[in-house]
Scaffold this motif. Structure first.
Motif, short mmCIF file in Angstrom:
data_model
loop_
_atom_site.label_atom_id
_atom_site.label_comp_id
_atom_site.label_asym_id
_atom_site.label_seq_id
_atom_site.Cartn_x
_atom_site.Cartn_y
_atom_site.Cartn_z
N ALA A 274 56.27 28.64 24.78
CA ALA A 274 57.33 27.80 24.24
C ALA A 274 57.02 27.52 22.77
CB ALA A 274 57.43 26.48 25.03
N ALA A 275 57.93 26.83 22.12
CA ALA A 275 57.70 26.40 20.74
C ALA A 275 58.40 25.07 20.51
CB ALA A 275 58.21 27.45 19.75
N ILE A 276 57.78 24.24 19.70
CA ILE A 276 58.38 22.96 19.29
C ILE A 276 58.86 23.13 17.86
CG2 ILE A 276 57.85 20.57 18.66
CD1 ILE A 276 56.16 20.37 21.14
N THR A 277 60.07 22.65 17.60
CA THR A 277 60.72 22.86 16.31
C THR A 277 61.29 21.57 15.76
OG1 THR A 277 61.43 25.04 17.12
CG2 THR A 277 62.47 24.25 15.10
N LEU A 278 61.20 21.40 14.45
CA LEU A 278 61.96 20.38 13.73
C LEU A 278 63.01 21.07 12.88
CD1 LEU A 278 59.41 17.74 12.35
CD2 LEU A 278 61.18 17.38 14.09
N THR A 279 64.26 20.64 12.99
CA THR A 279 65.36 21.21 12.21
C THR A 279 65.95 20.11 11.34
OG1 THR A 279 65.83 22.85 13.91
CG2 THR A 279 67.59 22.38 12.34
N PHE A 280 66.29 20.47 10.10
CA PHE A 280 66.75 19.47 9.14
C PHE A 280 67.65 20.11 8.09
CE2 PHE A 280 62.62 21.26 8.34
CZ PHE A 280 62.67 21.68 7.01
N ARG A 281 68.42 19.27 7.43
CA ARG A 281 69.33 19.78 6.40
C ARG A 281 68.53 20.15 5.16
NH1 ARG A 281 74.46 20.38 5.54
NH2 ARG A 281 75.04 19.40 7.53
N HIS A 282 68.82 21.35 4.63
CA HIS A 282 68.14 21.82 3.41
C HIS A 282 69.05 22.84 2.74
CE1 HIS A 282 65.03 23.14 0.64
NE2 HIS A 282 65.28 24.39 1.01
N VAL A 283 69.53 22.52 1.57
CA VAL A 283 70.45 23.40 0.85
C VAL A 283 69.68 24.16 -0.22
CG1 VAL A 283 72.52 23.51 -0.57
CG2 VAL A 283 72.36 21.83 1.27
N CYS A 284 69.78 25.47 -0.16
CA CYS A 284 69.09 26.34 -1.11
C CYS A 284 69.91 27.60 -1.27
CB CYS A 284 67.68 26.65 -0.60
SG CYS A 284 66.58 27.35 -1.81
N ASP A 285 70.33 27.94 -2.50
CA ASP A 285 71.20 29.10 -2.71
C ASP A 285 70.54 30.40 -2.28
OD1 ASP A 285 73.21 27.49 -3.64
OD2 ASP A 285 72.60 27.68 -5.74
N THR A 286 69.24 30.50 -2.53
CA THR A 286 68.46 31.66 -2.08
C THR A 286 67.24 31.11 -1.36
OG1 THR A 286 67.24 31.72 -4.17
CG2 THR A 286 69.22 33.10 -4.01
N PRO A 287 66.59 31.92 -0.50
CA PRO A 287 65.38 31.42 0.16
C PRO A 287 64.37 30.88 -0.84
CG PRO A 287 66.08 33.48 1.15
CD PRO A 287 66.96 33.27 -0.05
N CYS A 288 63.95 29.63 -0.65
CA CYS A 288 63.11 28.95 -1.64
C CYS A 288 61.63 29.26 -1.48
CB CYS A 288 63.30 27.43 -1.52
SG CYS A 288 65.02 26.89 -1.63
N GLY A 289 61.26 29.81 -0.36
CA GLY A 289 59.85 30.09 -0.13
C GLY A 289 59.05 28.88 0.29
#
Length: 260
Positions: free
Chosen positions: A218-233
């Motif tokens: 299994a995996a535990i995940t946190l999901t959240f709002r994050h706006v980035c025009d391109t992958p920020c790294g």
């Protein structure tokens, strides 16, 4: 009532069952004795008792032993109690409240990540990954957190061709070599991230949960709002620290072995 002297015998019997469960097929008594460092007489006695109780099966023509029907019944009863979800839910609730982000428990279902539990923070957020939703495992942080600890051959079997790589937002790995590079880096890092791979404007951080054989279940995940025009790294190490702590606690709760 049994005496305390029965405890070592019980532990040895459980060790035999675990060994049988971890093999792809029946094994000989000699192999059991050798791998568990047990006297042959003790091994035969344990296998005889387990067979009589239905937890092991003897294949006389092959001179080998495998799991019995009673072991299957125990496993089925375990699954009916939803132990993984029950043990994970309070951990996810605390994680979501503490970090003020949506927390999930997911498992691999073929080449997809299947979400079993979702806990909202005090300020609810609307995201695509709800309970029962399946998403491409190579795009999700939860999916890759588990894929990173699978044998390369198993990953190749799950993604046999370029057509296996579903694209949702234009981001994420599009072929097996790209996926392998990500999995290698994320395994070394200790957690997986995704930035807009599933839904533009959202990111996730995930860490794997392991069973007693150090397999990712299994995996535990946190999901959240994050706006980035391109992958920020970004890798969000502070969030990852909390996610990993929750995943390690769940691993311990289910009797698993934490992989470092």
């Amino acid at each position: 009532m049994g005496s305390s002297s029965d405890v070592p015998a019980l532990r040895r019997g459980l060790a035999v069952l675990r060994l049988l469960a971890g093999r792809p097929g029946p094994v000989s008594a000699a192999s059991v004795a050798r791998e568990l460092n047990l006297p042959r007489s003790t091994t035969y006695h344990l296998l005889s008792e387990l067979t009589e109780a239905g937890f092991a099966t003897h294949f006389p023509e092959e001179k080998r032993y495998g799991l019995g029907v009673a072991s299957f019944e125990l496993g089925s009863a375990y699954l009916r109690h939803d132990p993984l979800e029950r043990l994970a839910r309070p951990l996810l609730r605390k994680l979501a409240d503490r970090m003020e982000k949506v927390a999930h428990l997911g498992v691999l279902h073929g080449a997809e990540a299947l979400y079993l539990v979702r806990e909202q923070p005090r300020q609810p957020q609307t995201i695509v990954s709800d309970v029962g939703v399946r998403l491409p495992a190579h795009l999700t942080a939860s999916g890759r957190a588990m894929l990173a600890h699978l044998p390369p051959a198993q990953v190749r079997a799950l993604f046999p061709s370029v057509a296996s790589f579903v694209d949702r937002t234009g981001r994420g790995p599009h072929n097996l070599p790209a996926l392998r590079r990500m999995l290698t880096a994320e395994r070394r890092q200790g957690w997986a991230v995704e930035d807009g791979f599933v839904t533009v404007g959202f990111a996730s951080v995930a860490a794997p949960v392991f069973d007693h054989g150090e397999r990712p279940i299994a995996a535990i995940t946190l999901t959240f709002r994050h706006v980035c025009d391109t992958p920020c790294g970004q890798t969000w190490p502070e969030l990852a620290k909390e996610v990993r702590k929750a995943a390690e606690e769940l691993t311990t709760r289910i009797g698993g072995h934490v992989v470092t």
